[in-house]
Design a protein around this motif. Sequence first.
Motif, mmCIF file in Angstrom:
data_model
loop_
_atom_site.group_PDB
_atom_site.id
_atom_site.type_symbol
_atom_site.label_atom_id
_atom_site.label_comp_id
_atom_site.label_asym_id
_atom_site.label_seq_id
_atom_site.Cartn_x
_atom_site.Cartn_y
_atom_site.Cartn_z
ATOM 1 N N ALA A 187 0.850 -1.189 0.000
ATOM 2 C CA ALA A 187 0.000 0.000 0.000
ATOM 3 C C ALA A 187 0.886 1.240 0.000
ATOM 4 N N SER A 188 0.459 2.253 -0.741
ATOM 5 C CA SER A 188 1.182 3.520 -0.763
ATOM 6 C C SER A 188 0.186 4.665 -0.653
ATOM 7 N N ALA A 189 0.572 5.694 0.092
ATOM 8 C CA ALA A 189 -0.280 6.878 0.270
ATOM 9 C C ALA A 189 0.481 8.097 -0.218
ATOM 10 N N GLY A 190 -0.202 8.941 -1.002
ATOM 11 C CA GLY A 190 0.508 10.040 -1.635
ATOM 12 C C GLY A 190 -0.089 11.409 -1.410
ATOM 13 N N TRP A 198 -0.736 -2.280 -4.590
ATOM 14 C CA TRP A 198 0.058 -2.871 -5.661
ATOM 15 C C TRP A 198 0.316 -4.342 -5.336
ATOM 16 N N PRO A 199 0.112 -5.263 -6.289
ATOM 17 C CA PRO A 199 0.598 -6.629 -6.074
ATOM 18 C C PRO A 199 2.121 -6.583 -5.952
ATOM 19 N N VAL A 200 2.671 -7.222 -4.941
ATOM 20 C CA VAL A 200 4.121 -7.183 -4.746
ATOM 21 C C VAL A 200 4.799 -7.986 -5.860
ATOM 22 N N PRO A 201 5.681 -7.359 -6.619
ATOM 23 C CA PRO A 201 6.326 -8.071 -7.725
ATOM 24 C C PRO A 201 7.317 -9.115 -7.230
ATOM 25 N N ASP A 202 7.647 -10.046 -8.100
ATOM 26 C CA ASP A 202 8.625 -11.087 -7.803
ATOM 27 C C ASP A 202 10.020 -10.481 -7.925
ATOM 28 N N ALA A 203 10.696 -10.314 -6.795
ATOM 29 C CA ALA A 203 11.998 -9.642 -6.793
ATOM 30 C C ALA A 203 13.089 -10.474 -7.449
ATOM 31 N N THR A 204 12.817 -11.762 -7.699
ATOM 32 C CA THR A 204 13.818 -12.606 -8.361
ATOM 33 C C THR A 204 13.770 -12.449 -9.878
ATOM 34 N N ARG A 205 12.727 -11.779 -10.380
ATOM 35 C CA ARG A 205 12.573 -11.571 -11.823
ATOM 36 C C ARG A 205 13.101 -10.199 -12.222
ATOM 37 N N THR A 206 13.514 -10.074 -13.468
ATOM 38 C CA THR A 206 13.985 -8.796 -13.984
ATOM 39 C C THR A 206 12.847 -7.781 -13.953
ATOM 40 N N PRO A 207 13.067 -6.594 -13.378
ATOM 41 C CA PRO A 207 11.999 -5.583 -13.327
ATOM 42 C C PRO A 207 11.475 -5.260 -14.722
ATOM 43 N N LEU A 208 10.185 -4.921 -14.796
ATOM 44 C CA LEU A 208 9.546 -4.683 -16.092
ATOM 45 C C LEU A 208 10.244 -3.600 -16.895
ATOM 46 N N HIS A 209 10.722 -2.536 -16.223
ATOM 47 C CA HIS A 209 11.297 -1.423 -16.980
ATOM 48 C C HIS A 209 12.643 -1.786 -17.607
ATOM 49 N N LEU A 210 13.181 -2.975 -17.280
ATOM 50 C CA LEU A 210 14.423 -3.435 -17.901
ATOM 51 C C LEU A 210 14.174 -4.496 -18.959
ATOM 52 N N ARG A 211 12.908 -4.887 -19.158
ATOM 53 C CA ARG A 211 12.584 -5.899 -20.169
ATOM 54 C C ARG A 211 12.592 -5.259 -21.566
ATOM 55 N N PRO A 212 12.844 -6.057 -22.594
ATOM 56 C CA PRO A 212 12.699 -5.565 -23.969
ATOM 57 C C PRO A 212 11.276 -5.076 -24.206
ATOM 58 N N HIS A 213 11.119 -4.098 -25.091
ATOM 59 C CA HIS A 213 9.837 -3.435 -25.322
ATOM 60 C C HIS A 213 8.714 -4.420 -25.646
ATOM 61 N N GLU A 214 8.931 -5.312 -26.590
ATOM 62 C CA GLU A 214 7.880 -6.238 -27.004
ATOM 63 C C GLU A 214 7.527 -7.209 -25.880
ATOM 64 N N GLU A 215 8.523 -7.634 -25.111
ATOM 65 C CA GLU A 215 8.259 -8.535 -23.993
ATOM 66 C C GLU A 215 7.430 -7.818 -22.930
ATOM 67 N N LEU A 216 7.739 -6.554 -22.693
ATOM 68 C CA LEU A 216 6.987 -5.768 -21.724
ATOM 69 C C LEU A 216 5.532 -5.645 -22.138
ATOM 70 N N LEU A 217 5.277 -5.317 -23.407
ATOM 71 C CA LEU A 217 3.896 -5.179 -23.881
ATOM 72 C C LEU A 217 3.141 -6.493 -23.773
ATOM 73 N N ALA A 218 3.801 -7.609 -24.069
ATOM 74 C CA ALA A 218 3.150 -8.907 -23.973
ATOM 75 C C ALA A 218 2.746 -9.208 -22.532
ATOM 76 N N ILE A 219 3.602 -8.851 -21.601
ATOM 77 C CA ILE A 219 3.287 -9.074 -20.187
ATOM 78 C C ILE A 219 2.099 -8.217 -19.761
ATOM 79 N N LEU A 220 2.095 -6.957 -20.151
ATOM 80 C CA LEU A 220 1.010 -6.056 -19.773
ATOM 81 C C LEU A 220 -0.320 -6.515 -20.362
ATOM 82 N N ARG A 221 -0.296 -7.004 -21.582
ATOM 83 C CA ARG A 221 -1.547 -7.451 -22.220
ATOM 84 C C ARG A 221 -2.102 -8.696 -21.524
ATOM 85 N N SER A 222 -1.221 -9.471 -20.888
ATOM 86 C CA SER A 222 -1.664 -10.695 -20.233
ATOM 87 C C SER A 222 -2.262 -10.433 -18.858
#
Length: 255
Positions: A187-190, A198-222
Amino acid sequence: EDGRLVATAPYRAPLAEKVVRIFDLATDETTILGPVPGVGEGRRGGISSVRFVGEGRLLASVTQTGVVSFDLDTGVGRVLADRPDHLSLVSVDGRYGYGAQSDTYEAPGPRWLYRLDVQTGEAEKLPLHGTSVVAVALDEAETLLATGSRDGVVRVGPVSGAEPHVLRGHDGFVWSVAFSPDGRWLASAGEDGTIRLWPVPDATRTPLHLRPHEELLAILRSHTNLRAVPDPESGSGYKLDKTGPFQGWGDMPEW
């Protein structure tokens, strides 16, 4: 640890009042610790946080001085480390503290995250959490670290300071971050007047902003977007509502 002692200290106050007061709730006795090393008039030497560490020890964060360690038996205080000068939290085992330090007090100067070894006083900068850290949180297992920043960005990553996942959504300062007890949600308050989950991301996986563009879009669409909506039949008064799959950006964001 038994909740018997309460510590308070002022941030903005006359020099003579910048001491730490400890109240014993069982005996009604008050103990004053001070003078605190590094205190001064005005903002300099403001005591921004106090935290008990184990038995017989208290840490005080002093602006432009750092972390001061007090021995509760003798009342003697010493500067443990010159950074961070605001200690947001200490791990349950009392080994590490996390907090922010400004390189300059000319706003809006850089404000870095540090991990402090509470035993040795050694401080390590964690630069991948950005230059404007305001809020800090640890998950229950104390393996994940979350930060909120002045630019509205939330970051979640390993306590080691490795590359965190970047969560964007707030407009303005993120004043507070907190993990759910089960570690699944953050939870975040601003400053924008919103509380975001926010669902807590898997810290063992490469962060989304470091993924290749097409891979990032595929993840977001899923993924399916979720939002909290009023629900009178729910025990909390709200439910998570599916709002449909991600449709893509109208304008590609920059990072």
